[in-house]
Design a protein around this motif. Structure first.
Motif, PDB file in Angstrom:
ATOM      1  N   VAL A  41      -9.689   5.959  -0.612  1.00  0.00           N
ATOM      2  CA  VAL A  41      -8.929   5.193  -1.595  1.00  0.00           C
ATOM      3  C   VAL A  41      -8.884   6.011  -2.878  1.00  0.00           C
ATOM      4  CG1 VAL A  41      -8.845   3.073  -2.961  1.00  0.00           C
ATOM      5  CG2 VAL A  41      -9.563   2.984  -0.559  1.00  0.00           C
ATOM      6  N   TYR A  65      -6.628   5.063  -5.608  1.00  0.00           N
ATOM      7  CA  TYR A  65      -6.542   4.011  -6.626  1.00  0.00           C
ATOM      8  C   TYR A  65      -6.499   2.659  -5.924  1.00  0.00           C
ATOM      9  CZ  TYR A  65      -5.119   7.611  -9.969  1.00  0.00           C
ATOM     10  OH  TYR A  65      -5.070   8.721 -10.760  1.00  0.00           O
ATOM     11  N   THR A  66      -7.229   1.708  -6.443  1.00  0.00           N
ATOM     12  CA  THR A  66      -7.135   0.322  -5.950  1.00  0.00           C
ATOM     13  C   THR A  66      -5.938  -0.347  -6.609  1.00  0.00           C
ATOM     14  OG1 THR A  66      -8.501  -0.607  -7.712  1.00  0.00           O
ATOM     15  CG2 THR A  66      -9.655   0.186  -5.718  1.00  0.00           C
ATOM     16  N   LYS A  67      -5.585  -1.493  -6.113  1.00  0.00           N
ATOM     17  CA  LYS A  67      -4.495  -2.273  -6.691  1.00  0.00           C
ATOM     18  C   LYS A  67      -4.756  -2.554  -8.171  1.00  0.00           C
ATOM     19  CE  LYS A  67      -2.026  -6.593  -5.790  1.00  0.00           C
ATOM     20  NZ  LYS A  67      -1.954  -7.749  -4.886  1.00  0.00           N
ATOM     21  N   ALA A  76       0.840  -1.202   0.000  1.00  0.00           N
ATOM     22  CA  ALA A  76       0.000   0.000   0.000  1.00  0.00           C
ATOM     23  C   ALA A  76       0.875   1.252   0.000  1.00  0.00           C
ATOM     24  CB  ALA A  76      -0.916   0.011   1.214  1.00  0.00           C
ATOM     25  N   SER A 121      -3.129  -0.714  -2.575  1.00  0.00           N
ATOM     26  CA  SER A 121      -3.894   0.486  -2.923  1.00  0.00           C
ATOM     27  C   SER A 121      -3.111   1.757  -2.606  1.00  0.00           C
ATOM     28  CB  SER A 121      -5.236   0.500  -2.199  1.00  0.00           C
ATOM     29  OG  SER A 121      -5.026   0.522  -0.815  1.00  0.00           O
ATOM     30  N   GLU A 172      -6.701  -0.807 -10.280  1.00  0.00           N
ATOM     31  CA  GLU A 172      -6.620   0.428 -11.063  1.00  0.00           C
ATOM     32  C   GLU A 172      -5.162   0.821 -11.326  1.00  0.00           C
ATOM     33  OE1 GLU A 172     -10.746   2.667  -9.705  1.00  0.00           O
ATOM     34  OE2 GLU A 172      -8.963   2.843  -8.436  1.00  0.00           O
TER      35      GLU A 172
END
Length: 172
Positions: free
Chosen positions: A156, A158-160, A131, A147, A162
């Motif tokens: 959040v 950006y997620t992983k 993260a 993330s 994205e």
């Protein structure tokens, strides 16, 4: 939701009852060790101080920047994985003293985590592997692995998934 244990108090607020919850000499020792660690420029010495005297769990090659403030009362509730960076002047709390109660919670920071400067991590939070926490973030809930999060309150960004998609698009 943060994972904390709640302990109600009666009469005055919980901070007035601090030495009923944690021994005075433990706080004195922890304060001295933390102040040494905050100013020590040698990362391996800092990690040794935290592991040896504070009973923090600190992984290999983890870097605590200058002025990082681990919890003074309950540092043993902090775990940091390997190869993580805790940015300048960040605070990691494992306790909260409130009016009618105090709360304790483990803080777990994964491997390969990047925490920006001036970030505050509240008790009972888990930060997943890989993260990235933006500077000046209030980490008030769990952070998913991989993330990118930031803000106050934390969101959040950006997620992983994205992030992976953006990296793939950049390669094209």
């Amino acid at each position: 939701m943060r994972k904390t244990n709640r302990y109600p108090v009666e009469q005055a607020n919980s901070l007035w009852q601090i030495y009923k919850t944690v021994p005075f000499w433990k706080v004195v020792k922890n304060f001295i060790v933390i102040q040494l660690g905050r100013y020590t420029p040698f990362l391996n010495v800092k990690n040794w101080l935290y592991r040896t005297f504070l009973r923090m769990k600190v992984g290999e090659k983890t870097a605590f920047a200058l002025m990082v403030m681990p919890d003074t009362m309950f540092p043993e509730k902090i775990t940091v994985g390997s190869n993580s960076v805790i940015g300048y002047n960040s605070t990691i709390l494992a306790h909260e003293y409130l009016i009618k109660e105090y709360r304790l919670g483990d803080v777990v920071i994964g491997n390969d985590v990047m925490i920006g400067a001036n970030t505050t991590i509240l008790p009972g939070v888990t930060i997943g592997d890989g993260a990235v926490i933006s500077s000046a973030t209030l980490v008030n809930r769990d952070v998913p692995s991989g993330s990118f999060v930031g803000g106050n309150p934390m969101q959040v960004i950006y997620t992983k998934e994205e992030i992976a998609k953006r990296m793939e698009e950049d390669r094209e």
